[in-house]
Design a protein around this motif. Structure first.
Motif, PDB file in Angstrom:
ATOM      1  N   LYS A  92       0.429  74.792-129.950  1.00 26.38           N
ATOM      2  CA  LYS A  92       0.148  73.588-130.746  1.00 26.38           C
ATOM      3  C   LYS A  92       0.519  72.323-129.979  1.00 26.38           C
ATOM      4  O   LYS A  92      -0.218  71.326-129.987  1.00 26.38           O
ATOM      5  N   ALA A  93       1.683  72.380-129.299  1.00 21.89           N
ATOM      6  CA  ALA A  93       2.109  71.224-128.497  1.00 21.89           C
ATOM      7  C   ALA A  93       1.099  70.940-127.388  1.00 21.89           C
ATOM      8  O   ALA A  93       0.764  69.786-127.105  1.00 21.89           O
ATOM      9  N   LYS A  94       0.598  72.009-126.774  1.00 19.86           N
ATOM     10  CA  LYS A  94      -0.391  71.855-125.704  1.00 19.86           C
ATOM     11  C   LYS A  94      -1.687  71.263-126.243  1.00 19.86           C
ATOM     12  O   LYS A  94      -2.286  70.371-125.643  1.00 19.86           O
ATOM     13  N   ALA A  95      -2.113  71.779-127.428  1.00 18.43           N
ATOM     14  CA  ALA A  95      -3.335  71.262-128.047  1.00 18.43           C
ATOM     15  C   ALA A  95      -3.166  69.800-128.454  1.00 18.43           C
ATOM     16  O   ALA A  95      -4.064  68.972-128.261  1.00 18.43           O
ATOM     17  N   ASP A  96      -1.978  69.474-129.003  1.00 17.16           N
ATOM     18  CA  ASP A  96      -1.707  68.083-129.395  1.00 17.16           C
ATOM     19  C   ASP A  96      -1.709  67.169-128.175  1.00 17.16           C
ATOM     20  O   ASP A  96      -2.244  66.054-128.219  1.00 17.16           O
ATOM     21  N   ALA A  97      -1.116  67.659-127.078  1.00 12.37           N
ATOM     22  CA  ALA A  97      -1.083  66.853-125.855  1.00 12.37           C
ATOM     23  C   ALA A  97      -2.491  66.634-125.318  1.00 12.37           C
ATOM     24  O   ALA A  97      -2.852  65.529-124.887  1.00 12.37           O
ATOM     25  N   ALA A  98      -3.318  67.704-125.374  1.00 15.72           N
ATOM     26  CA  ALA A  98      -4.701  67.573-124.903  1.00 15.72           C
ATOM     27  C   ALA A  98      -5.475  66.609-125.770  1.00 15.72           C
ATOM     28  O   ALA A  98      -6.247  65.776-125.276  1.00 15.72           O
ATOM     29  N   ALA A  99      -5.278  66.724-127.110  1.00 15.95           N
ATOM     30  CA  ALA A  99      -5.966  65.820-128.026  1.00 15.95           C
ATOM     31  C   ALA A  99      -5.524  64.374-127.804  1.00 15.95           C
ATOM     32  O   ALA A  99      -6.334  63.443-127.814  1.00 15.95           O
ATOM     33  N   LYS A 100      -4.222  64.198-127.582  1.00 10.08           N
ATOM     34  CA  LYS A 100      -3.691  62.854-127.333  1.00 10.08           C
ATOM     35  C   LYS A 100      -4.250  62.277-126.046  1.00 10.08           C
ATOM     36  O   LYS A 100      -4.618  61.096-125.976  1.00 10.08           O
ATOM     37  N   LYS A 101      -4.327  63.135-125.019  1.00  9.86           N
ATOM     38  CA  LYS A 101      -4.868  62.699-123.733  1.00  9.86           C
ATOM     39  C   LYS A 101      -6.336  62.319-123.870  1.00  9.86           C
ATOM     40  O   LYS A 101      -6.796  61.310-123.317  1.00  9.86           O
ATOM     41  N   LYS A 102      -7.088  63.139-124.635  1.00 11.77           N
ATOM     42  CA  LYS A 102      -8.507  62.863-124.845  1.00 11.77           C
ATOM     43  C   LYS A 102      -8.694  61.562-125.610  1.00 11.77           C
ATOM     44  O   LYS A 102      -9.552  60.741-125.275  1.00 11.77           O
ATOM     45  N   ALA A 103      -7.853  61.386-126.649  1.00 11.95           N
ATOM     46  CA  ALA A 103      -7.935  60.154-127.441  1.00 11.95           C
ATOM     47  C   ALA A 103      -7.613  58.935-126.591  1.00 11.95           C
ATOM     48  O   ALA A 103      -8.262  57.886-126.690  1.00 11.95           O
TER      49      ALA A 103
END
Length: 251
Positions: A97-108
């Motif tokens: 989840k942390a990895k997915a959140d980080a990826a989503a944050k990076k994409k955003a």
């Protein structure tokens, strides 16, 4: 005479002793067997009355603590193992989840940066367009002309070019000099126009009705104004003669 070695009693004792030894060995063997037989429990099928009585088995009312503790320990160990597996699964899910959140944050963040960049480019383009538009519509500073015959002719020619009226400096100059000698206030009071009440006026000696009919927009409505007089006369000459350059006498 040889000595008689067969002493009475000695030989017998020796013989008896050997027999006795054999007998005694047999008796010992039989005694050991009897003892072993008598030690066998009564429930094996023997009816020997001399068998040792069966020992009583003692039963205790105390709980079997060792067994219970062992089961409890096994259950506790299993629980700890289950908790460890669950904790590992939770940690893995949390990491995912942390990895997915980080990826989503990076994409955003990347999308926001791209949007910001596009907006900056759009604003820059718009600003450049406005700047270009301002340059395009900015009025050109009015050119100043000398307040003399040369300046009047140059200013009249500039207006004539804008309006599409033909004529040259030389054509205007020669006709001005012939008609008024370069005097913008000149008036002809003796020709037929004067007789008819409409004297010729100005640099190119234009009567009022002709001035009014061929007046060039953007110039003064005063017939005595040098530039207005020149442009109106050149406009009239272009209509009647093709160009002021074609006029070589009174027109």
């Amino acid at each position: 005479m040889p000595k008689n070695l067969n002493t009475p009693g000695h030989s017998r004792l020796t013989k008896l002793t050997k027999q006795h030894k054999i007998a005694l060995a047999g008796v010992a063997t039989l005694g050991a067997a009897a003892l072993a037989f008598s030690a066998v429990p009564s429930d094996v099928g023997t009816t020997t009355s001399d068998a040792a009585p069966t020992a009583k088995i003692a039963y205790s009312s105390e709980p079997i603590k060792g067994v219970k503790a062992s089961v409890t320990d096994q259950l506790a160990g299993a629980s700890v193992k289950t908790e460890a597996i669950q904790a590992k699964a939770d940690a893995k899910a949390k990491a995912a989840k942390a990895k997915a959140d980080a990826a989503a944050k990076k994409k955003a963040a990347a999308e926001a940066a791209a949007k910001k960049k596009a907006e900056a480019a759009r604003k820059a383009k718009k600003a450049a367009s406005r700047s270009t538009e301002r340059v395009r519509i900015q009025p050109v500073a009015a050119k100043t002309y000398a307040n003399n015959l040369n300046g009047w002719i140059d200013q009249a020619l500039a207006i004539m070019r804008q309006k599409g009226i033909p004529g040259s400096y030389n054509g205007l100059y020669k006709n001005i000099m012939r008609e008024s000698s370069g005097n913008p206030s000149a008036i002809n009071g003796w020709d037929v126009n004067a007789v008819n009440g409409t004297p010729s006026i100005g640099l190119l000696q234009v009567i009022q009705p002709t001035f009014n009919a061929y007046h060039v927009s953007g110039t003064s409505t005063n017939i005595y104004d040098p530039v207005a007089n020149i442009t109106a006369a050149a406009n009239y000459a272009a209509d009647r003669y093709g160009s002021i350059d074609n006029v070589n006498s009174a027109y």
